[in-house]
Design a protein around this motif. Structure first.
Motif, PDB file in Angstrom:
ATOM      1  N   GLU A 127       0.817  -1.220   0.000  1.00 45.27           N
ATOM      2  CA  GLU A 127       0.000   0.000   0.000  1.00 45.27           C
ATOM      3  C   GLU A 127       0.851   1.270   0.000  1.00 45.27           C
ATOM      4  N   TYR A 128       1.848   1.328   0.874  1.00 45.61           N
ATOM      5  CA  TYR A 128       2.586   2.574   1.064  1.00 45.61           C
ATOM      6  C   TYR A 128       4.089   2.439   0.864  1.00 45.61           C
ATOM      7  N   GLY A 129       4.556   1.238   0.579  1.00 45.95           N
ATOM      8  CA  GLY A 129       5.963   1.057   0.274  1.00 45.95           C
ATOM      9  C   GLY A 129       6.830   0.812   1.497  1.00 45.95           C
ATOM     10  N   LEU A 130       8.045   0.352   1.243  1.00 47.57           N
ATOM     11  CA  LEU A 130       9.043   0.085   2.271  1.00 47.57           C
ATOM     12  C   LEU A 130      10.204   1.055   2.131  1.00 47.57           C
ATOM     13  N   LYS A 131      10.786   1.423   3.258  1.00 42.21           N
ATOM     14  CA  LYS A 131      11.953   2.300   3.268  1.00 42.21           C
ATOM     15  C   LYS A 131      13.045   1.688   4.137  1.00 42.21           C
ATOM     16  N   THR A 132      14.296   1.977   3.814  1.00 44.12           N
ATOM     17  CA  THR A 132      15.389   1.476   4.636  1.00 44.12           C
ATOM     18  C   THR A 132      15.411   2.191   5.979  1.00 44.12           C
ATOM     19  N   ASN A 133      15.697   1.430   7.037  1.00 44.22           N
ATOM     20  CA  ASN A 133      15.985   2.014   8.337  1.00 44.22           C
ATOM     21  C   ASN A 133      17.468   2.380   8.380  1.00 44.22           C
ATOM     22  N   ALA A 134      17.880   3.064   9.442  1.00 45.58           N
ATOM     23  CA  ALA A 134      19.301   3.407   9.595  1.00 45.58           C
ATOM     24  C   ALA A 134      20.138   2.127   9.580  1.00 45.58           C
ATOM     25  N   TRP A 135      21.275   2.157   8.910  1.00 44.38           N
ATOM     26  CA  TRP A 135      22.126   0.979   8.843  1.00 44.38           C
ATOM     27  C   TRP A 135      23.580   1.374   9.031  1.00 44.38           C
ATOM     28  N   ASN A 136      24.380   0.395   9.433  1.00 49.01           N
ATOM     29  CA  ASN A 136      25.821   0.579   9.653  1.00 49.01           C
ATOM     30  C   ASN A 136      26.542  -0.427   8.775  1.00 49.01           C
ATOM     31  N   TYR A 137      27.238   0.045   7.767  1.00 49.66           N
ATOM     32  CA  TYR A 137      27.868  -0.846   6.784  1.00 49.66           C
ATOM     33  C   TYR A 137      29.315  -1.086   7.184  1.00 49.66           C
ATOM     34  N   ASP A 138      29.658  -2.348   7.450  1.00 52.03           N
ATOM     35  CA  ASP A 138      30.995  -2.703   7.926  1.00 52.03           C
ATOM     36  C   ASP A 138      31.553  -3.821   7.052  1.00 52.03           C
ATOM     37  N   ALA A 139      32.401  -3.460   6.098  1.00 52.72           N
ATOM     38  CA  ALA A 139      32.957  -4.433   5.167  1.00 52.72           C
ATOM     39  C   ALA A 139      33.952  -5.375   5.824  1.00 52.72           C
ATOM     40  N   GLN A 140      34.386  -5.068   7.056  1.00 50.26           N
ATOM     41  CA  GLN A 140      35.317  -5.934   7.775  1.00 50.26           C
ATOM     42  C   GLN A 140      34.608  -6.835   8.783  1.00 50.26           C
ATOM     43  N   SER A 141      33.295  -6.760   8.850  1.00 48.64           N
ATOM     44  CA  SER A 141      32.548  -7.619   9.774  1.00 48.64           C
ATOM     45  C   SER A 141      32.518  -9.049   9.248  1.00 48.64           C
ATOM     46  N   GLU A 142      32.034  -9.953  10.074  1.00 44.76           N
ATOM     47  CA  GLU A 142      31.911 -11.352   9.643  1.00 44.76           C
ATOM     48  C   GLU A 142      31.058 -11.466   8.396  1.00 44.76           C
ATOM     49  N   LEU A 143      30.008 -10.644   8.316  1.00 41.49           N
ATOM     50  CA  LEU A 143      29.142 -10.661   7.141  1.00 41.49           C
ATOM     51  C   LEU A 143      29.818 -10.030   5.936  1.00 41.49           C
ATOM     52  N   GLY A 144      30.604  -8.980   6.156  1.00 39.44           N
ATOM     53  CA  GLY A 144      31.232  -8.273   5.046  1.00 39.44           C
ATOM     54  C   GLY A 144      30.372  -7.178   4.458  1.00 39.44           C
ATOM     55  N   GLY A 145      29.464  -6.661   5.260  1.00 44.86           N
ATOM     56  CA  GLY A 145      28.569  -5.604   4.786  1.00 44.86           C
ATOM     57  C   GLY A 145      27.552  -5.273   5.847  1.00 44.86           C
ATOM     58  N   SER A 146      26.253  -5.444   5.541  1.00 50.97           N
ATOM     59  CA  SER A 146      25.209  -5.090   6.500  1.00 50.97           C
ATOM     60  C   SER A 146      23.929  -5.842   6.187  1.00 50.97           C
ATOM     61  N   ILE A 147      23.146  -6.096   7.231  1.00 45.50           N
ATOM     62  CA  ILE A 147      21.764  -6.524   7.048  1.00 45.50           C
ATOM     63  C   ILE A 147      20.932  -5.258   6.928  1.00 45.50           C
ATOM     64  N   ILE A 148      20.323  -5.068   5.782  1.00 46.99           N
ATOM     65  CA  ILE A 148      19.508  -3.883   5.538  1.00 46.99           C
ATOM     66  C   ILE A 148      18.062  -4.188   5.924  1.00 46.99           C
ATOM     67  N   SER A 149      17.528  -3.372   6.801  1.00 45.59           N
ATOM     68  CA  SER A 149      16.152  -3.532   7.249  1.00 45.59           C
ATOM     69  C   SER A 149      15.253  -2.576   6.478  1.00 45.59           C
ATOM     70  N   LEU A 150      14.208  -3.103   5.884  1.00 46.49           N
ATOM     71  CA  LEU A 150      13.209  -2.319   5.154  1.00 46.49           C
ATOM     72  C   LEU A 150      11.909  -2.365   5.937  1.00 46.49           C
ATOM     73  N   SER A 151      11.317  -1.230   6.226  1.00 47.17           N
ATOM     74  CA  SER A 151      10.074  -1.237   6.996  1.00 47.17           C
ATOM     75  C   SER A 151       9.062  -0.266   6.398  1.00 47.17           C
ATOM     76  N   SER A 152       7.825  -0.405   6.855  1.00 48.45           N
ATOM     77  CA  SER A 152       6.732   0.408   6.318  1.00 48.45           C
ATOM     78  C   SER A 152       7.044   1.889   6.438  1.00 48.45           C
ATOM     79  N   GLU A 153       6.956   2.591   5.321  1.00 51.12           N
ATOM     80  CA  GLU A 153       7.107   4.052   5.365  1.00 51.12           C
ATOM     81  C   GLU A 153       5.926   4.656   6.114  1.00 51.12           C
ATOM     82  N   VAL A 154       4.738   4.113   5.873  1.00 52.94           N
ATOM     83  CA  VAL A 154       3.520   4.447   6.605  1.00 52.94           C
ATOM     84  C   VAL A 154       2.883   3.115   6.986  1.00 52.94           C
ATOM     85  N   SER A 155       2.342   3.017   8.192  1.00 50.50           N
ATOM     86  CA  SER A 155       1.719   1.759   8.610  1.00 50.50           C
ATOM     87  C   SER A 155       0.672   1.317   7.597  1.00 50.50           C
ATOM     88  N   GLU A 156       0.646   0.020   7.318  1.00 54.36           N
ATOM     89  CA  GLU A 156      -0.282  -0.546   6.345  1.00 54.36           C
ATOM     90  C   GLU A 156      -1.632  -0.837   6.994  1.00 54.36           C
TER      91      GLU A 156
END
Length: 208
Positions: A127-156
């Motif tokens: 209905e209203y789309g998803l937007k990224t939440n604040a993220w911390n990108y760390d290329a030296q972490s075990e993952l090698g990047g970041s888990i990007i969280s997308l959440s409702s821009e406006v509640s559905e």
């Protein structure tokens, strides 16, 4: 006072449920939607097509790590219930394409589809789309990047909608949904306004 009444119960005493999503998310630009039908009259489902030549974009991860997931949360304001949708996906690497992808995720307007192990295709943020939440990108972490969280821009208004297109016989509607998901929702046949639906009632699909 709500106009919705409780119409069913649930017995899970003998059920061993599947409890994970396949590690694939398809994100779709909202502007690429051609027509859609949301049915919440005793249902919680959606059907849609994309404009000619448009497709979703696949984000996939290792099935053993379970980095991709989705959830939704009940919210309430002024005695009105809403639902906040959330999807999570990994982004890793340092090349230029990754930087461009992060910018597109931060600035785009899109919704997401995800495939549960029980066969359901769920649509988040339609209905209203998803937007990224604040993220911390760390290329030296075990993952090698970041888990990007997308959440409702406006509640559905609704929980995630189940994607259930008209069946492409001999496949059922649910089987057709999985096929369309695997094909990134490309080249779907239009369902025209006034076309009968497949539940043998005298009502029609309503397209937007």
């Amino acid at each position: 006072m709500s106009c919705i009444e409780l119409m069913r119960g649930l017995d899970v005493s003998c059920i061993v449920p599947g409890k994970y999503y396949y590690q694939n998310i398809v994100l779709i630009n909202k502007a690429d939607v051609d027509e859609f039908d949301i049915d919440v009259d005793g249902q919680n489902r959606i059907n849609f097509t994309l404009k000619p030549g448009k497709c979703g974009f696949l984000f996939s991860s290792n099935e053993n790590r379970r980095l991709i997931n989705a959830k939704f949360i009940k919210a309430q304001a002024n005695n009105i219930v809403f639902y906040d949708h959330e999807m999570n996906l990994p982004v890793i690497g340092t090349d230029e394409e990754i930087k461009l992808l992060l910018r597109e995720l931060d600035e785009g307007e899109f919704f997401g589809a995800i495939h549960h192990v029980n066969g359901d295709i769920e649509i988040y943020g339609f209905e209203y789309g998803l937007k990224t939440n604040a993220w911390n990108y760390d290329a030296q972490s075990e993952l090698g990047g970041s888990i990007i969280s997308l959440s409702s821009e406006v509640s559905e208004e609704f929980p995630p909608l189940n994607y259930l297109p008209k069946p492409d016989l001999p496949n059922t509607s649910k089987e057709t949904a999985i096929i369309n998901f695997d094909n990134l929702f490309c080249d779907l046949s239009k369902f025209l306004g006034g076309d009968f639906n497949d539940d043998f009632n005298n009502d029609f699909y309503i397209t937007q």
